[in-house]
Design a protein around this motif. Structure first.
Motif, short mmCIF file in Angstrom:
data_model
loop_
_atom_site.label_atom_id
_atom_site.label_comp_id
_atom_site.label_asym_id
_atom_site.label_seq_id
_atom_site.Cartn_x
_atom_site.Cartn_y
_atom_site.Cartn_z
N GLU A 14 21.02 -12.87 33.75
CA GLU A 14 19.90 -13.41 34.52
C GLU A 14 18.63 -13.54 33.68
O GLU A 14 17.63 -14.06 34.17
CB GLU A 14 19.63 -12.49 35.72
CG GLU A 14 18.64 -13.02 36.74
CD GLU A 14 19.16 -14.20 37.53
OE1 GLU A 14 18.43 -14.70 38.39
OE2 GLU A 14 20.29 -14.63 37.29
N ARG A 15 18.61 -13.11 32.44
CA ARG A 15 17.36 -13.12 31.67
C ARG A 15 16.94 -14.53 31.27
O ARG A 15 15.84 -14.98 31.60
CB ARG A 15 17.50 -12.26 30.42
CG ARG A 15 16.30 -12.38 29.46
CD ARG A 15 16.48 -11.48 28.26
NE ARG A 15 15.55 -11.81 27.20
CZ ARG A 15 14.29 -11.42 27.14
NH1 ARG A 15 13.80 -10.69 28.12
NH2 ARG A 15 13.52 -11.75 26.13
N LEU A 16 17.79 -15.23 30.55
CA LEU A 16 17.41 -16.49 29.93
C LEU A 16 17.78 -17.67 30.81
O LEU A 16 18.91 -17.78 31.28
CB LEU A 16 18.08 -16.63 28.56
CG LEU A 16 17.66 -17.82 27.70
CD1 LEU A 16 16.17 -17.75 27.39
CD2 LEU A 16 18.46 -17.86 26.41
N GLY A 17 16.82 -18.55 31.02
CA GLY A 17 17.05 -19.76 31.78
C GLY A 17 16.95 -20.99 30.90
O GLY A 17 17.57 -21.08 29.84
N GLN A 18 16.11 -21.93 31.29
CA GLN A 18 15.97 -23.19 30.57
C GLN A 18 15.24 -22.97 29.24
O GLN A 18 14.19 -22.34 29.18
CB GLN A 18 15.20 -24.19 31.43
CG GLN A 18 14.94 -25.53 30.78
CD GLN A 18 14.08 -26.42 31.65
OE1 GLN A 18 13.67 -26.01 32.73
NE2 GLN A 18 13.79 -27.62 31.18
N VAL A 19 15.79 -23.51 28.15
CA VAL A 19 15.18 -23.46 26.82
C VAL A 19 14.81 -24.89 26.43
O VAL A 19 15.66 -25.78 26.49
CB VAL A 19 16.12 -22.84 25.78
CG1 VAL A 19 15.47 -22.84 24.40
CG2 VAL A 19 16.48 -21.41 26.18
N GLN A 20 13.56 -25.09 26.04
CA GLN A 20 13.07 -26.43 25.74
C GLN A 20 12.42 -26.45 24.36
O GLN A 20 11.61 -25.59 24.03
CB GLN A 20 12.04 -26.87 26.80
CG GLN A 20 11.54 -28.29 26.65
CD GLN A 20 12.58 -29.30 27.08
OE1 GLN A 20 13.43 -29.00 27.91
NE2 GLN A 20 12.51 -30.49 26.53
N VAL A 21 12.79 -27.43 23.54
CA VAL A 21 12.19 -27.65 22.22
C VAL A 21 11.40 -28.95 22.29
O VAL A 21 11.95 -30.00 22.69
CB VAL A 21 13.26 -27.72 21.12
CG1 VAL A 21 12.61 -28.00 19.77
CG2 VAL A 21 14.05 -26.43 21.07
N THR A 22 10.12 -28.91 21.92
CA THR A 22 9.23 -30.06 22.07
C THR A 22 8.60 -30.42 20.73
O THR A 22 8.22 -29.53 19.96
CB THR A 22 8.13 -29.75 23.10
OG1 THR A 22 8.73 -29.27 24.31
CG2 THR A 22 7.31 -30.98 23.42
N ASN A 23 8.49 -31.73 20.49
CA ASN A 23 7.83 -32.29 19.30
C ASN A 23 8.51 -31.87 18.00
O ASN A 23 7.85 -31.75 16.96
CB ASN A 23 6.34 -31.91 19.26
CG ASN A 23 5.56 -32.49 20.43
OD1 ASN A 23 5.90 -33.56 20.92
ND2 ASN A 23 4.55 -31.79 20.88
N CYS A 24 9.81 -31.62 18.05
CA CYS A 24 10.57 -31.27 16.87
C CYS A 24 11.69 -32.29 16.70
O CYS A 24 12.30 -32.73 17.69
CB CYS A 24 11.15 -29.86 16.96
SG CYS A 24 9.92 -28.55 16.89
N ALA A 25 11.96 -32.65 15.46
CA ALA A 25 13.06 -33.56 15.18
C ALA A 25 14.40 -32.86 15.24
O ALA A 25 15.44 -33.50 15.36
CB ALA A 25 12.87 -34.22 13.81
#
Length: 734
Positions: free
Chosen positions: A31-42
């Motif tokens: 239950e710890r980790l949900g959505q992971v998002q990487v932004t402005n990276c190639a």
């Protein structure tokens, strides 16, 4: 909603890679980790994004400040925005701080009482390579949170704190550590008495009676306890500052020795915040364990260091013997030189391995013997099954119980089946695992967190029935109640809903379910689909088909009436069974052979040629099912299919944590052209990965096919025949 900057304690600890690893670490919890998002990276993966950010930070050599910005966004208890809302909130907050174009990694955490987002931001601009520092970020964050709460309908929070930094830290200590602070103790015990003092002598006398001492320090005043705990007088109250006290009582006068002889009626000690339960024995155990932690850790470290020194000395002794043996050899000088170099390198590698093992053991000892706060110790004891510690957590002032969509019973709680424990929060809420969902338990109510699917609801109902009995109360939205009723009908649990409307709907659906099973008018929803995923889930096509015809949680006709709060509508226009079977069932006998049968009811009836199917009049040879070729082709063993399903389950588990992993499914007889994605070996069985769009099909293959596939490269087109064989672009079957 609260958003705040979490600064590093020292510049030497500013590490983007360490922060990103922390926020994306599951820590062994579902239950710890949900959505992971990487932004402005190639980069397409988290690790590649970390390397890209570190490379960008390395370009800027002039900036001496912290190059990483750690932002924390926390929602109020019970608020669970969807993924799109969370992403929009993250973008608006980062843009408001001036980090809209900066590289960042964000992760949603569900393992606490409040859903929160950790955002690791690179302060170095990816194009200009300049470092950006927000101007008065606390004010900007307060304004942004107010606007976002209004736009997304979130419960408003107080974003402008009227407390000073020291007072705010004291409140945080009481809330998170569970230990009473000196500021809080003075305000609760003796603040009014201190304010009633009309002279310096009376003020010092009141201070002494409460185990406190008012001293002059630098240009102000401090309040000190017997054990040396100290706090600024103006932090306790604004009217306790030195200028205001001198304006009221005259010039400052220190306490005399005669005043020091006053009997002390109370004094401050670092005890837990007062709870509704007695924690004297628990706190005594806590203090005893904390006192022995340092001694235990020191003894373990000394023992480990001694073992390390012995191992290094043994390695050096072995190296000396080896060099002595080389010395007496009658070989040439060049040969001896090479042997000496090998011996030296071997010794260095062995010593390096010993030191690395010693560092790992030291870290393990420090983690195992780490000093815990009172609340963290209660949490650890609760995880180990201590009921008193769990009751103490639930008796804290901050513990308010679960809100929103909940399930509870009317009977007295009783011990029953205990699911797999995932975590316990500092408010005493237990999080159990239930497939891809999780069940939260505050001792009185149950709640299905994150994905409210049928499996999680059935597990919650089963747990509620075992805990509280057959009579269940459901609170929440009409859609949630509809899902609960649907789960109760599917699981066929002997439960009774306290709400008459829900209970009436459950009985109607149960009756229709039994009638449909008897008539066979509704297809089996538990049949395994072609991808081998077992029972169709709530989001599958079969499930949507059944909901559309039998009534489901999303039926629009469910809204507007209390009796129809479950939102499930039965199949309309059901007539009596006719005498003429449907076309697909003509000339068939139930549960018998499927050979064509012609029936003449009476002598007056004439069977015309047009009424006789061709396979009845002129029957040819029919292929037997046992001789038909399976979808996997000849030679595929059940062990290979098990290995493929194991690999698919492993990838699907990771796909919920890492966003760039495509969906994997088992080969289902689909033919056509695919993109070759390589081979995998699971438990000694070879699997071929065939990409089709955003999905990957897993096909078990034999060793000969594996060797042939090595001749083509990843990304080459591969054709799958209806028989399950592979054909490459060169036209050769595999």
């Amino acid at each position: 909603m609260i958003a705040k900057h979490v600064p590093m304690r020292s510049l030497g600890k500013s590490d983007f890679a360490g922060l990103a690893d922390y926020i994306t670490d599951t820590q062994g919890k579902t239950e710890r980790l949900g959505q992971v998002q990487v932004t402005n990276c190639a980069a397409g993966t988290v690790q590649a994004a970390i390397d890209e950010v570190l490379a960008t930070q390395h370009i800027n050599t002039r900036a001496k400040g912290d190059k990483t910005y750690h932002l924390l966004v926390s929602f109020r208890t019970g608020e669970k925005p969807n993924a799109d809302t969370i992403k929009a909130i993250e973008e608006r907050i980062c843009a408001g701080l001036g980090y809209g174009e900066h590289q960042r990694i964000s992760a949603v955490h569900h393992d606490t009482d409040n859903l929160h987002i950790h955002i690791a931001i690179n302060k170095i601009h990816p194009v200009r390579h300049t470092m950006h520092e927000p101007y008065y970020p606390h004010r900007a964050l307060a304004e942004l949170c107010t606007i976002i709460e209004r736009d997304y309908g979130l419960e408003p929070d107080n974003h402008e704190s009227r407390k000073r930094n020291a007072e705010g830290r004291a409140v945080d200590m009481e809330r998170h550590a569970g230990i009473e602070s000196l500021i809080g103790w003075i305000k609760r015990e003796c603040l009014d008495e201190i304010r009633e003092a009309q002279s310096w002598a009376e003020l010092h006398q009141t201070m002494r009676a409460n185990g406190l001492e008012l001293r002059e320090r630098a240009n102000g005043l401090v309040i000190e306890t017997v054990d040396g705990t100290m706090v600024k007088a103006s932090t306790v109250a604004r009217d306790f500052s030195k200028p205001k006290l001198e304006a009221r009582l005259g010039s400052f006068e220190a306490s005399s020795e005669r005043q020091a002889q006053i009997n002390v009626k109370r004094q401050y000690q670092k005890y837990p915040v007062r709870l509704r339960v007695n924690t004297v024995e628990l706190y005594a155990r806590y203090k005893a364990e904390q006192q022995t932690l340092t001694a235990t850790r020191t003894a373990a470290l000394e023992k480990t260091k001694k073992r390390k020194d012995e191992q290094i000395e043994a390695a050096k002794r072995s190296s000396r013997l080896r060099r002595a043996a080389i010395k007496i050899l009658s070989e040439g000088r060049l040969t001896k030189k090479l042997l000496y170099a090998q011996a030296s390198k071997s010794l260095r590698n062995e010593i390096q391995a010993i030191n690395e093992q010693y560092r790992r053991e030291r870290k393990r000892f420090y983690d195992e013997h780490r000093r815990l706060t009172w609340a963290d110790w209660l949490k650890k004891e609760s995880m180990q099954g201590n009921g008193e510690a769990l009751a103490a957590l639930r008796a804290r002032e901050a513990a308010q119980g679960l809100k929103g969509n909940t399930v509870k019973g009317e009977g007295q709680a009783r011990p029953g089946h205990v699911p797999i424990l995932d975590n316990i929060t500092k408010k005493g809420i237990i999080i159990y695992r239930a497939g891809m969902s999780a069940i939260r338990d505050d001792g009185d109510k149950l709640q299905v967190s994150r994905e409210t699917n049928s499996e999680g609801l059935q597990a919650a109902l089963r747990l509620a029935m075992e805990r509280y009995g057959e009579r269940i109360t459901v609170n929440g939205t009409a859609e949630f109640k509809a899902q609960v009723v649907w789960a109760a009908v599917e699981s066929q649990l002997p439960i009774i809903f306290a709400d008459p409307g829900l209970e009436r709907r459950r009985q109607e659906l149960s009756t229709k379910e039994k009638a449909n099973e008897r008539t066979g008018s509704i297809s089996d929803r538990g049949r395994t689909d072609r991808r081998g995923t077992g029972r169709a889930g709530p989001g599958s096509t079969a499930d949507q088909h059944a909901i559309r015809f039998r009534g489901g949680p999303n039926d629009s006709r469910a809204a507007g009436a209390s009796e129809r709060s479950a939102g499930i509508v039965g199949k309309p226009n059901i007539g009596r069974p006719g005498r003429v079977p449907p076309p697909q069932s003509q000339h068939r006998l139930r549960e018998l052979s499927e050979l064509g049968v012609v029936r003449i009811a009476g002598g007056s009836e004439v069977l015309l040629p047009r009424n006789v199917p061709g396979h009845v009049e002129q029957q040819g040879t029919q292929p037997d099912n046992t001789l038909r070729r399976g979808v996997f082709g000849a030679g595929v063993k059940p062990e290979q299919i098990v290995a493929a399903e194991k690999y698919i389950d492993e990838r699907e588990q990771k796909r919920f944590k890492i966003y760039d992993i495509p969906k994997h499914f088992l080969y289902n007889g689909q033919n056509g052209t695919f993109t070759y994605g390589g081979t995998r070996n699971v438990d000694g069985h070879a699997l071929a990965l065939l990409k089709h769009g955003d999905e990957v099909m897993v096909l078990p293959i034999d060793q000969a096919t594996t060797r042939r596939l090595k001749r083509i490269g990843v990304g080459d087109p591969v054709t799958v025949n209806p028989t399950g064989s592979l054909r490459t672009s060169k036209g050769r079957s595999q």
